[in-house]
Design a protein around this motif. Structure first.
Motif, short mmCIF file in Angstrom:
data_model
loop_
_atom_site.label_atom_id
_atom_site.label_comp_id
_atom_site.label_asym_id
_atom_site.label_seq_id
_atom_site.Cartn_x
_atom_site.Cartn_y
_atom_site.Cartn_z
N PHE A 174 -87.01 32.37 -51.77
CA PHE A 174 -87.15 33.56 -52.61
C PHE A 174 -85.79 34.24 -52.70
CE2 PHE A 174 -89.35 38.02 -52.76
CZ PHE A 174 -89.00 38.15 -54.10
N VAL A 175 -85.29 34.38 -53.92
CA VAL A 175 -83.98 35.00 -54.16
C VAL A 175 -84.16 36.20 -55.06
CG1 VAL A 175 -81.64 34.66 -55.06
CG2 VAL A 175 -82.87 32.73 -53.99
N THR A 176 -83.59 37.34 -54.67
CA THR A 176 -83.54 38.49 -55.57
C THR A 176 -82.09 38.74 -55.95
OG1 THR A 176 -83.41 40.14 -53.78
CG2 THR A 176 -85.61 39.54 -54.60
N ILE A 177 -81.89 39.15 -57.20
CA ILE A 177 -80.56 39.40 -57.74
C ILE A 177 -80.52 40.83 -58.25
CG2 ILE A 177 -78.81 38.67 -59.39
CD1 ILE A 177 -80.38 36.00 -59.61
N SER A 178 -79.70 41.68 -57.63
CA SER A 178 -79.51 43.07 -58.07
C SER A 178 -80.85 43.78 -58.28
CB SER A 178 -78.68 43.11 -59.35
OG SER A 178 -77.37 42.64 -59.11
N SER A 179 -81.70 43.70 -57.29
CA SER A 179 -83.02 44.35 -57.36
C SER A 179 -83.01 45.66 -56.59
CB SER A 179 -84.10 43.42 -56.80
OG SER A 179 -84.27 42.28 -57.62
N PRO A 180 -83.69 46.70 -57.10
CA PRO A 180 -83.69 48.01 -56.43
C PRO A 180 -84.72 48.08 -55.30
CG PRO A 180 -84.92 48.16 -58.47
CD PRO A 180 -84.36 46.76 -58.40
N HIS A 181 -84.46 47.35 -54.22
CA HIS A 181 -85.43 47.28 -53.13
C HIS A 181 -85.71 48.66 -52.52
CE1 HIS A 181 -85.51 42.96 -53.22
NE2 HIS A 181 -84.20 42.89 -53.10
N TYR A 182 -84.74 49.51 -52.57
CA TYR A 182 -84.92 50.87 -52.06
C TYR A 182 -84.77 51.91 -53.18
CZ TYR A 182 -85.10 48.77 -47.50
OH TYR A 182 -85.49 48.01 -46.43
N GLY A 183 -84.97 51.46 -54.39
CA GLY A 183 -84.98 52.35 -55.54
C GLY A 183 -83.63 52.56 -56.17
N THR A 184 -83.64 53.09 -57.39
CA THR A 184 -82.42 53.44 -58.10
C THR A 184 -82.61 54.79 -58.77
OG1 THR A 184 -80.91 52.87 -59.93
CG2 THR A 184 -83.17 52.05 -60.09
N VAL A 185 -81.61 55.64 -58.68
CA VAL A 185 -81.72 56.97 -59.29
C VAL A 185 -81.80 56.88 -60.80
CG1 VAL A 185 -80.54 58.08 -57.36
CG2 VAL A 185 -79.22 57.33 -59.35
N ILE A 186 -81.37 55.77 -61.38
CA ILE A 186 -81.48 55.58 -62.82
C ILE A 186 -82.93 55.65 -63.27
CG2 ILE A 186 -80.97 53.99 -64.73
CD1 ILE A 186 -78.50 55.21 -63.40
N ALA A 187 -83.86 55.32 -62.40
CA ALA A 187 -85.28 55.32 -62.74
C ALA A 187 -85.81 56.73 -63.00
CB ALA A 187 -86.10 54.65 -61.64
N TYR A 188 -85.09 57.76 -62.57
CA TYR A 188 -85.52 59.13 -62.86
C TYR A 188 -85.40 59.46 -64.34
CZ TYR A 188 -85.83 60.31 -57.90
OH TYR A 188 -86.20 60.35 -56.58
N ALA A 189 -84.72 58.63 -65.11
CA ALA A 189 -84.54 58.88 -66.54
C ALA A 189 -85.80 58.62 -67.35
CB ALA A 189 -83.39 58.03 -67.07
N SER A 190 -86.80 58.02 -66.73
CA SER A 190 -88.04 57.68 -67.45
C SER A 190 -89.27 58.06 -66.64
CB SER A 190 -88.09 56.18 -67.76
OG SER A 190 -89.33 55.82 -68.34
N GLN A 191 -90.31 58.49 -67.34
CA GLN A 191 -91.59 58.80 -66.69
C GLN A 191 -92.57 57.63 -66.77
OE1 GLN A 191 -92.31 61.58 -64.99
NE2 GLN A 191 -90.22 62.31 -65.32
N ARG A 192 -92.13 56.50 -67.30
CA ARG A 192 -93.02 55.35 -67.40
C ARG A 192 -93.40 54.87 -66.00
NH1 ARG A 192 -89.50 52.42 -72.20
NH2 ARG A 192 -90.30 53.71 -73.91
N PRO A 193 -94.64 54.43 -65.85
CA PRO A 193 -95.15 54.09 -64.50
C PRO A 193 -94.27 53.10 -63.74
CG PRO A 193 -96.96 54.15 -66.07
CD PRO A 193 -95.71 54.30 -66.86
#
Length: 216
Positions: free
Chosen positions: A101-120
């Protein structure tokens, strides 16, 4: 890198937010040239409107239709696709099928960029979201796989960038300038191929019963 004589599992590539399977064209072509069987799928919707656990069920459904039950396979998730893939592995029984299992640039602990949207789906990728807290609560189960996290310290989509690092498995930092270039930079592609060529951890467990999940 010589991998042509190694036994390979089929590979499933899972894309990120606003992407389609086409973002993997270059990586998939390289892996196929090296002898792997590569699968890709389109997550729908791809813009965060669907919760990530719903998208993970699409992964499970795709696997059920396209990869025979007795066949183990390897999983690569980019950005949001890495978190979707983690839910599939950790909560939908994927750990009994996936060996690498390989992850590439994944927000495992979140990204503040996600605050830009209210989508679930975006809310679930915010730092300290209940969704990520739940997945990270038993992250040690990923030690049962060959798990590798690949990330770049220059990522402007994953903020802070060290959110892509994980306390389990192997990690590799590649100084790629842009988030999207992680799927096209030759160093990243070769790192993925190397991770997929690693010998399987013989101590891994092959049965896991999914437990409780939190969806927001």
């Amino acid at each position: 890198m010589e991998t042509r004589n190694l036994q390979r599992n089929p590979i499933l590539l899972v894309h990120g937010i606003t992407d389609t399977e086409a973002v993997f064209d270059q990586m998939a072509a390289y892996l196929r040239q090296m002898g792997w069987t590569v699968y890709t799928l389109n997550l729908v919707p791809n813009n965060g409107e669907a919760p990530l656990n719903v998208l993970a069920q699409q992964v499970a459904d795709y696997v059920a239709v396209n990869i025979t039950p007795e066949q183990p396979f390897d999983l690569v998730g980019f950005s949001m696709g890495g978190i979707v893939s983690r839910y599939y592995v950790q909560r939908l029984g994927g750990i009994s099928r996936v060996q690498r299992f390989v992850t590439i640039s994944s927000p495992h602990y979140g990204t503040v960029i996600a605050y830009a949207s209210q989508r679930p789906g975006c809310v679930q990728m915010r730092p300290n979201s209940l969704f990520l807290q739940d997945l990270n609560h038993d992250v040690q189960m990923l030690e049962e796989l060959n798990f590798t996290s690949i990330w770049t310290p220059y990522d402007l989509m994953i903020v802070p960038t060290h959110s892509s690092k994980m306390p389990v498995g192997k990690e590799l930092s590649i100084p790629v300038a842009l988030h999207s270039w992680m799927l096209r930079d030759v160093r990243s592609i070769e790192a993925v191929a190397a991770a997929l060529a690693e010998p399987i951890n013989c101590d891994r467990r092959f049965e896991y019963i999914p437990n409780s999940s939190i969806h927001n």
